[in-house]
Enzyme design. Structure first.
Site, short mmCIF file in Angstrom:
data_model
loop_
_atom_site.label_atom_id
_atom_site.label_comp_id
_atom_site.label_asym_id
_atom_site.label_seq_id
_atom_site.Cartn_x
_atom_site.Cartn_y
_atom_site.Cartn_z
N GLY A 240 0.83 -1.20 0.00
CA GLY A 240 0.00 0.00 0.00
C GLY A 240 0.86 1.25 0.00
N SER A 241 0.34 2.32 0.57
CA SER A 241 1.02 3.61 0.54
C SER A 241 2.19 3.64 1.52
CB SER A 241 0.03 4.72 0.91
OG SER A 241 -0.35 4.55 2.26
N ARG A 243 2.59 5.95 3.66
CA ARG A 243 1.99 6.34 4.94
C ARG A 243 1.54 5.10 5.72
NH1 ARG A 243 -2.55 7.37 7.49
NH2 ARG A 243 -3.72 6.24 5.92
N GLY A 245 2.60 2.07 5.24
CA GLY A 245 3.77 1.25 5.53
C GLY A 245 4.49 1.69 6.80
N GLU A 262 5.75 -3.54 0.76
CA GLU A 262 5.81 -3.25 -0.68
C GLU A 262 4.99 -1.98 -0.87
OE1 GLU A 262 4.98 -2.84 -4.21
OE2 GLU A 262 3.85 -4.71 -4.18
N CYS A 296 1.82 0.16 -8.65
CA CYS A 296 2.99 0.71 -7.95
C CYS A 296 4.17 0.77 -8.91
CB CYS A 296 3.30 -0.08 -6.69
SG CYS A 296 3.45 -1.81 -6.99
C1 UN1 Z 1 1.46 -3.53 -7.71
O1 UN1 Z 1 1.17 -2.57 -8.41
O2 UN1 Z 1 1.30 -3.49 -6.45
O3 UN1 Z 1 4.82 -5.60 -12.17
C2 UN1 Z 1 1.95 -4.83 -8.24
C3 UN1 Z 1 3.62 -5.30 -12.24
C4 UN1 Z 1 2.63 -6.31 -11.72
C5 UN1 Z 1 2.48 -6.20 -10.24
C6 UN1 Z 1 2.23 -4.81 -9.72
N1 UN1 Z 1 3.07 -7.63 -12.07
O4 UN1 Z 1 3.22 -4.26 -12.74
#
Ligand code: UN1
Length: 510
Positions: A240-241, A243, A245, A262, A296
């Protein structure tokens, strides 16, 4: 509800229980109603779980774990193999649900379930490869070895943008490692969590192991905090964010538990003047527009050699002009909505900040007005902003399709600018020059957990370790040796001789 008929085949009713401990618990909390981001209309409801439900889920998980840890790992792998089969059977419906609930296009919804299938396959193989080391002992007739053992009940906290895959990365690997789980999904995407649990736990229920995949839908106050402070959960894996984390790291750290984090990214893609521009353009569009900029790993910054800046900008603006925005379940759509109204407001605020800091909007820049059924959806235009690296907004991760285009003079400047942000998840360089590519991958190159050459920042395969440095949190999930995070290591020295020599040659007594 007729358009949602497929939901009933996944066991989703109009109102659903919010916790699972091997059986579905009749939770009594207030109704949580996720919103279909494509229309702004409510989806089926989930009744929140409370602290007592949480205790029940953890207790059942612990009990199931006591038996599960005794099964040989390859036998545990056999269950995960069957989970993978179930996911294959239900891929279309689950992909559709992901798309419906979090707004990513159907192709990406299918991709997400494929990612779950892939990690299940990986975990099956892994179940026969939980290797430890043997180590030469300094003492005669002694040997040393390392063994890996299950941890216990693992807490999994996931975000809305990968409502199935990130849980599957954790759960599939951790199941073969011999653990039980309590999953707290995002409150924006609880239905996917319900459906994933139903499909996967069915395999385990046959032998009374359903509680290994515990699920709890509840608020941070009622459930989230309970997980973070619960000594019975030796590991909390949270996505998540930044914040969020920090809160997880502090609370879990305070009780000296382990956390696997993550968190956010601010991923840059460098395009040097010898790059294949066709390739780079396609990678950037997928990386920046895919999942409406809500991965992410989304490409947020393009660092482009000044000589080709205008050409790349033209190609990108042209490509963005063809992106069809709309219903994520319509096959013609390339970009669906953002997750909610707040995300749209954050998009708008970031664009305004960029403009006031000297950025120039090359395309997009405003919310997108959809019509008919979609009028209440949370759409924005994919946006490119010509920017400078020192603009404060460029340091931030805005979870939206905003791409900052920043001119650079060469590979060294690109690396410096790329690394000069608080986050360190993913990165990429486009070049045909092996020296530049290798520099980018070297110790003086990218400081990110993921560094790619001639492919984009997003869309990683499950086989590698996934995660990043700095404010991204340092955790690694998914492939490679990430499994070690879900086990405890034991070093054993065995004396098979008749003497008791001490290490370091110490003479003690006689
Ligand atoms: C995420 O955005 O939390 O590499 C995971 C990627 C995907 C996983 C993203 N296999 O974009």
């Amino acid at each position: 509800m007729s358009q949602y008929d497929f939901l009933s085949s996944l066991g989703i009713q109009d109102v659903n229980p919010g916790a699972y401990d091997g059986t579905w618990i009749d939770t009594t909390g207030p109704e949580l109603r996720p919103i279909n981001p494509a229309t702004g209309k409510p989806l089926p409801a989930v009744k929140d779980a409370n602290r007592a439900d949480y205790r029940r889920v953890v207790k059942a998980a612990q009990q199931a774990w006591l038996r599960w840890r005794e099964l040989p790992a390859p036998k545990r792998g056999e269950y995960v193999r069957r989970i993978g089969e179930k996911l294959r059977e239900r891929k279309d419906e689950l992909g559709q649900l992901v798309s419906l609930e979090c707004g990513k296009i159907y192709q990406e919804g299918l991709g997400e379930i494929q990612e779950c299938i892939d990690i299940a396959d990986f975990a099956v193989g892994l179940s026969r490869q939980l290797y430890g080391l043997t180590i030469a002992s300094e003492r005669p007739q002694h040997h040393m070895r390392e063994t890996w053992h299950p941890l216990g009940v693992v807490g999994i906290i996931t975000a809305f943008n990968f409502p199935a895959a990130v849980w599957a990365w954790n759960a599939c690997v951790s199941l073969v490692c011999g653990n039980a789980h309590v999953w707290k999904p995002s409150r924006k995407t609880p239905l996917t969590a319900l459906a994933m649990t139903r499909v996967c736990a069915e395999v385990l229920e046959e032998d009374g192991f359903g509680a290994l995949l515990g699920l709890i839908v509840g608020t941070d106050d009622e459930v989230g905090n309970a997980m973070l402070t619960d000594q019975r959960l030796p590991l909390i894996s949270a996505t998540g964010s930044v914040r969020m984390g920090r809160i997880v790291a502090e609370k879990v750290g305070k009780r000296l538990g382990r956390s696997l984090l993550e968190l956010g990214g601010n991923n840059a893609l460098t395009v040097l003047d010898d790059a294949d521009l066709g390739l780079a353009t396609r990678a950037i569009v997928f990386g920046a527009v895919g999942t409406a900029g809500q991965r992410c790993t989304t490409t947020r910054r393009v660092l482009v050699h000044h000589k080709i800046h205008d050409e790349l900008a033209r190609r990108l603006v042209d490509a963005y002009g063809t992106v069809k925005i709309g219903d994520p379940l319509d096959p013609a759509t390339l970009m669906g909505p953002l997750i909610d109204a707040q995300a749209v407001a954050q998009f708008e605020a970031a664009v305004e900040a960029a403009k006031s800091q000297g950025g120039e909007v090359l395309t997009g820049g405003t919310a997108h007005r959809a019509e008919g059924d979609l009028a209440g959806g949370f759409y924005v235009q994919p946006t490119i902003i010509k920017a400078r690296a020192d603009m404060p907004i460029v340091q931030e991760e805005t979870f939206a399709p905003i791409l900052y285009l920043i001119p650079i003079k060469g590979v060294n400047e690109a690396i410096r600018i790329q690394n000069d942000v608080p986050q360190g998840l993913s990165s990429a360089i486009f070049t045909r020059n092996v020296r530049h590519a290798e520099r980018f991958l070297s110790a003086v190159g990218s400081d990110c957990g993921i560094a790619n050459v001639n492919i984009g920042t997003s869309g990683a395969e499950i086989g590698g370790a996934f995660g990043g440095e700095k404010e991204t949190g340092g955790g690694r999930e998914s492939g490679s040796d990430s499994w070690k995070a879900y086990m405890r290591r034991q070093t054993s020295t065995v004396n098979w001789g008749t003497e008791l020599p001490l290490a370091q040659g110490i003479q003690f007594g006689e």
